[in-house]
Design an enzyme around this catalytic site. Structure first.
Site, short mmCIF file in Angstrom:
data_model
loop_
_atom_site.label_atom_id
_atom_site.label_comp_id
_atom_site.label_asym_id
_atom_site.label_seq_id
_atom_site.Cartn_x
_atom_site.Cartn_y
_atom_site.Cartn_z
N LYS A 168 -2.42 2.88 9.91
CA LYS A 168 -1.35 3.55 9.15
C LYS A 168 -1.87 4.11 7.82
O LYS A 168 -1.42 5.16 7.39
CB LYS A 168 -0.17 2.59 8.94
CG LYS A 168 -0.29 1.64 7.78
CD LYS A 168 1.02 0.96 7.45
CE LYS A 168 0.84 -0.17 6.46
NZ LYS A 168 0.25 0.17 5.17
N GLY A 185 -17.10 -1.47 18.68
CA GLY A 185 -16.14 -2.27 19.42
C GLY A 185 -15.14 -1.43 20.17
O GLY A 185 -15.43 -0.29 20.55
N PHE A 232 -18.96 -4.51 8.31
CA PHE A 232 -18.18 -3.43 8.92
C PHE A 232 -19.06 -2.44 9.67
O PHE A 232 -18.83 -1.24 9.63
CB PHE A 232 -17.33 -2.71 7.85
CG PHE A 232 -15.97 -3.31 7.77
CD1 PHE A 232 -15.76 -4.48 7.10
CD2 PHE A 232 -14.90 -2.72 8.43
CE1 PHE A 232 -14.53 -5.07 7.06
CE2 PHE A 232 -13.66 -3.31 8.41
CZ PHE A 232 -13.47 -4.48 7.72
N GLY A 240 -7.70 -1.66 14.78
CA GLY A 240 -6.23 -1.70 14.86
C GLY A 240 -5.71 -2.42 13.64
O GLY A 240 -6.31 -2.37 12.58
N THR A 261 0.86 -1.19 0.00
CA THR A 261 0.00 0.00 0.00
C THR A 261 0.89 1.23 0.00
O THR A 261 1.64 1.46 0.95
CB THR A 261 -0.90 -0.02 1.25
OG1 THR A 261 -1.64 -1.24 1.25
CG2 THR A 261 -1.86 1.16 1.26
N ASN A 301 -9.77 1.61 2.37
CA ASN A 301 -9.52 1.41 3.80
C ASN A 301 -10.10 2.55 4.64
O ASN A 301 -10.62 2.32 5.73
CB ASN A 301 -8.02 1.24 4.08
CG ASN A 301 -7.58 -0.21 3.85
OD1 ASN A 301 -8.40 -1.05 3.52
ND2 ASN A 301 -6.31 -0.49 4.05
N GLU A 357 -3.17 -4.55 -2.91
CA GLU A 357 -3.72 -5.81 -2.40
C GLU A 357 -4.86 -5.53 -1.43
O GLU A 357 -4.74 -4.65 -0.58
CB GLU A 357 -2.60 -6.60 -1.71
CG GLU A 357 -3.03 -7.93 -1.18
CD GLU A 357 -3.77 -8.76 -2.25
OE1 GLU A 357 -3.18 -9.05 -3.29
OE2 GLU A 357 -4.93 -9.11 -2.01
N ARG A 384 -0.20 -5.83 15.54
CA ARG A 384 0.20 -4.46 15.21
C ARG A 384 -0.96 -3.50 15.48
O ARG A 384 -2.06 -3.71 14.99
CB ARG A 384 0.67 -4.39 13.75
CG ARG A 384 2.02 -5.07 13.56
CD ARG A 384 2.49 -5.04 12.12
NE ARG A 384 1.86 -6.05 11.31
CZ ARG A 384 2.18 -6.30 10.03
NH1 ARG A 384 3.14 -5.60 9.44
NH2 ARG A 384 1.58 -7.26 9.35
N CYS A 392 -2.95 -2.25 8.90
CA CYS A 392 -3.37 -1.46 7.73
C CYS A 392 -4.17 -0.21 8.07
O CYS A 392 -3.72 0.90 7.78
CB CYS A 392 -4.16 -2.34 6.78
SG CYS A 392 -3.13 -3.59 6.01
#
Ligand SMILES: NC(=O)c1ccc[n+]([C@@H]2O[C@H](COP(=O)([O-])OP(=O)(O)OC[C@H]3O[C@@H](n4cnc5c(N)ncnc54)[C@H](O)[C@@H]3O)[C@@H](O)[C@H]2O)c1
Length: 441
Positions: A269, A259, A255, A263, A121, A214, A154, A334, A266
């Site tokens: 950042k 919650g 989605f 995190g 990305t 994203n 991707e 991550r 992807c």
């Protein structure tokens, strides 16, 4: 086709294995000697459902190999797929050093025509940087082999990566070069047998498409988290609201879960990198700025609820924690919300006993120096001596625990649920206090 995959992480390993499974001859390069040694010993360094048998059978068939040999990797692939990491730099922009290093390596060794594909990305304009790096490396050798840089972001999801790669919703190909587009069409033909999935567009549009996708998904999550917090304050139940709005086909159910914040490697950042791009272009994305702000706050909601339950006195308290990975079916921690919660709890003086079905080894490394955090091998082990239970990851095995045993093990029979896994009435019937996100209890 001979294909080289540069970077053998979550994306590179899945890509390499799936392309080999379709009959290609795949060379996976990584600079991490330990990772390559493990792969060559038959170990899979990541937890990804369904990946291991594909790697094994393609290695056995000699269609898939792993190496640190850069020159051999460049010589091998007519298509060079760059799948190295693009972590956030200090100012939030994507750090392109690994991408540029991979491109320079291609320029250093290439002979003949190559299609160089950015799968990582990367921000708009990166294809130009990749091109420049290859030209400069070739110049030093006084050669000028022809090549095309293509953006092919991707979209696989960790935890369902193999399925996503094998049956993609879409394959974005950013290029205006018919030769390169043709080669990618052939490469991806086996993954789109029932209908065409390739969408060809300009390189810059392809680069932006990944970030926009994203950011849109992250927006849905932050939106639901904010509405959940409102629901809780005014006596509504976000689960009922979710069903009510998700039934609208323009909205849909995916989605739409509130919650403990998003995190992973992807969303956080990529949201930051998109903000940076927009800022630099003088077109700040106000919606995306709010998405990040809401998410940062949401990661602390569970910790706040726990502190509130104990009137801000968590010294001598022990919190059992189920779930460390940023989502179910991965070992990836991550930017996981569990890290923010553990930080909040430990800073308030509590101890944490944590369990995760896949991320335990990773967590042990991360918390090796912490006397306050213990990683345990079984879910019920986390409850030993614990005051309350907190849940941060929606692993299947947490969905229907033995509530009587949970109640018996806890000093204060309370569950703080960052994933809304349970029915509040059922938990009340078990004599458990229940603190979900945005629910009317
Ligand atoms: N993880 C995901 O779910 C996902 C999904 C879609 C896109 N992406 C994007 O794909 C890219 C890779 O992500 P990841 O999660 O697979 O990263 P990762 O950290 O798991 O793997 C990257 C690998 O690249 C290797 N590497 C770095 N520099 C190299 C070089 N010059 N030559 C060879 N190898 C090198 C590293 O050693 C590492 O093994 C990122 O840009 C990410 O944003 C990730």
């Amino acid at each position: 086709m001979n294909v080289t995959v540069i970077g053998t992480g979550y994306v590179g390993l899945v890509t390499g294995a799936c392309l080999a499974d379709a009959g290609n001859n795949v060379f996976c390069l990584d600079l991490d000697e330990n990772k390559i040694a493990r792969l060559n010993r038959g170990e899979i360094p990541i937890f990804e459902p369904g990946l291991e048998p594909i790697v094994k059978r393609n290695e056995a068939a000699a269609r898939l190999r792993f190496s640190t040999d850069i020159a051999a990797s460049v010589a091998h692939g007519d298509i060079q797929l760059i799948a190295v990491g693009t972590p956030p730099g200090e100012d939030g922009s994507a750090d392109l050093q690994h991408v540029v290093a991979a491109a320079s390596n291609i320029g250093r060794y290439m002979e003949g025509y190559k299609v160089v594909v950015t799968k990582s990305t990367v921000p708009v304009g990166t294809a130009d940087k990749v091109k420049q790096a290859i030209i400069e490396a070739q110049k030093k050798r006084h050669v000028g082999n022809d090549f095309t840089v293509v953006s092919n972001p991707e979209f696989l999801k960790e935890g369902a990566a193999v399925e996503d790669f094998m049956r993609p919703d879409r394959i974005i190909v950013g290029s205006d070069d018919p030769r390169a587009i043709g080669m990618l069409r052939s490469l991806y033909a086996p993954f789109q047998r029932n209908r065409e999935r390739i969408i060809v567009m300009g390189v810059r549009s392809a680069e932006l498409t990944k970030y926009a996708a994203n950011a849109m998904l992250a927006t849905r999550i932050s939106f639901m988290n904010e509405v959940a917090n409102l629901a809780e304050a005014i006596g509504a139940d976000i689960e009922e609201v979710r069903r009510g709005i998700g039934s609208d086909p323009r909205i849909g159910y995916q989605f739409l879960y509130p919650g403990a914040g998003f995190g992973g490697s992807c969303f956080p950042k990529d949201v930051k990198a998109l903000q940076r791009t927009a800022q630099d272009a003088g077109k700040p994305l106000r919606v995306v700025n709010a998405v990040e702000e809401v998410n940062e706050a949401q990661k602390h909601v569970l910790g706040f609820k726990i502190r509130d339950r104990f009137s801000n006195e968590l010294r001598d308290k022990c919190i059992a924690l189920w779930g460390l990975a940023f989502k179910a079916n991965t070992d990836d921690m991550r930017e996981a919300p569990s890290l923010a919660l553990i930080d909040d709890l430990v800073n308030a003086g509590a101890r944490v006993r944590a369990y995760d079905p896949a991320a335990g080894d990773e967590a042990k490394k991360l918390f090796a120096d912490s006397a306050s955090v213990t990683i345990v091998p079984q879910a019920m082990d986390a409850l030993e001596g614990a005051d309350v239970l907190a849940i941060v990851t929606e692993w299947q095995e947490f969905r229907s625990p033995d509530f009587a045993a949970v109640k018996k093990a806890l000093k204060t029979p309370a569950i703080f649920d960052g994933r809304n896994l349970y029915d509040p009435a059922a938990l009340r019937a078990h004599g458990l206090e229940y603190y979900p996100i945005g629910r009317n209890q």
